[in-house]
Design a protein around this motif. Structure first.
Motif, PDB file in Angstrom:
ATOM      1  N   ALA A  50       0.829  -1.208   0.000  1.00  0.00           N
ATOM      2  CA  ALA A  50       0.000   0.000   0.000  1.00  0.00           C
ATOM      3  C   ALA A  50       0.865   1.260   0.000  1.00  0.00           C
ATOM      4  N   ILE A  51       1.953   1.244   0.765  1.00  0.00           N
ATOM      5  CA  ILE A  51       2.854   2.412   0.792  1.00  0.00           C
ATOM      6  C   ILE A  51       3.449   2.646  -0.594  1.00  0.00           C
ATOM      7  N   GLU A  52       3.890   1.574  -1.252  1.00  0.00           N
ATOM      8  CA  GLU A  52       4.439   1.719  -2.611  1.00  0.00           C
ATOM      9  C   GLU A  52       3.414   2.332  -3.550  1.00  0.00           C
ATOM     10  N   ALA A  53       2.199   1.828  -3.513  1.00  0.00           N
ATOM     11  CA  ALA A  53       1.149   2.342  -4.402  1.00  0.00           C
ATOM     12  C   ALA A  53       0.808   3.794  -4.085  1.00  0.00           C
ATOM     13  N   ILE A  54       0.753   4.128  -2.799  1.00  0.00           N
ATOM     14  CA  ILE A  54       0.444   5.509  -2.394  1.00  0.00           C
ATOM     15  C   ILE A  54       1.563   6.445  -2.822  1.00  0.00           C
ATOM     16  N   ASP A  55       2.821   6.013  -2.626  1.00  0.00           N
ATOM     17  CA  ASP A  55       3.951   6.837  -3.053  1.00  0.00           C
ATOM     18  C   ASP A  55       3.910   7.075  -4.549  1.00  0.00           C
ATOM     19  N   ASP A  56       3.585   6.028  -5.314  1.00  0.00           N
ATOM     20  CA  ASP A  56       3.497   6.180  -6.769  1.00  0.00           C
ATOM     21  C   ASP A  56       2.393   7.151  -7.162  1.00  0.00           C
ATOM     22  N   ALA A  57       1.276   7.074  -6.457  1.00  0.00           N
ATOM     23  CA  ALA A  57       0.122   7.899  -6.825  1.00  0.00           C
ATOM     24  C   ALA A  57       0.188   9.319  -6.263  1.00  0.00           C
ATOM     25  N   LEU A  58       0.659   9.473  -5.031  1.00  0.00           N
ATOM     26  CA  LEU A  58       0.596  10.779  -4.360  1.00  0.00           C
ATOM     27  C   LEU A  58       1.947  11.460  -4.174  1.00  0.00           C
TER      28      LEU A  58
END
Length: 195
Positions: free
Chosen positions: A174-182
């Motif tokens: 989730a952190i990876e995906a959030i970093d990529d998105a935000l």
């Protein structure tokens, strides 16, 4: 819990909800209680924020503002100390009325400074809370996507888990995906400054 409400449309479970479910008890497999094929994942909300680029940017801003406030406090303390010493030296040369007036003015100035600095310090926690709300408001769809990619249907907060296997935790993904998105979240709507 913010994460639980953020993915409400996807199906949620907390410890209390699970205990109220039909036939669920400690020791029973979740699959038997919730139905075959349902997969749960958990996230650690604190780690999700703290370890994301967004959360790290927020902490860096708080750290910088905290250092600035400490420097300002040191300068104000030096100013007040010098004024107090000056007043002590003037005590013998001023009339009691003049000295009392200057001493009262000094006390008022010191009280005003204390109140101002306390308000600035309180702004740190207000800023962090505001940024946390903004972070979790923007992560619901991302968490839902990661949940789907994990092949799971239900997301719970890690603190609601009494017993679980490490594979159940999807915080890292989730952190990876959030970093990529935000990324770091960009400029906050209400920046943290120490005037």
């Amino acid at each position: 819990m913010m994460i639980l409400s953020a993915v409400a449309g996807f199906g949620l479970a907390t410890a209390s909800m699970a205990q109220q479910g039909p036939g669920f008890s400690l020791g029973e497999t979740v699959g038997a209680a919730l139905g075959d094929g349902l997969v749960l994942r958990s996230v650690d909300e604190e780690r999700l924020f703290r370890d994301s680029r967004f959360g790290q940017r927020v902490q860096a801003e708080i750290d910088a503002a905290s250092r600035a406030l400490e420097d300002e406090n040191a300068a104000l303390l030096a100013e007040l100390t010098a004024r107090e010493e000056e007043l002590t030296g003037l005590r013998e040369t001023l009339s009691p009325e003049e000295f009392r007036a200057q001493a009262e003015a000094f006390d008022q100035r010191a009280d005003t400074i204390r109140q101002d600095q306390a308000q600035k310090l309180a702004r740190f926690s207000q800023f962090e809370e505001s940024e946390r709300r903004r972070f979790f408001a923007r992560t619901g769809a991302i968490l839902q996507q990661v949940l789907q990619e994990e092949g799971a249907q239900i997301l719970i907060a890690a603190r609601a888990v009494i017993i679980g296997i490490p594979e159940m935790d999807m915080t890292g993904a989730a952190i990876e995906a959030i970093d990529d998105a935000l990324g770091d979240g960009g400029a906050p709507p209400f920046p943290l400054t120490v005037p």
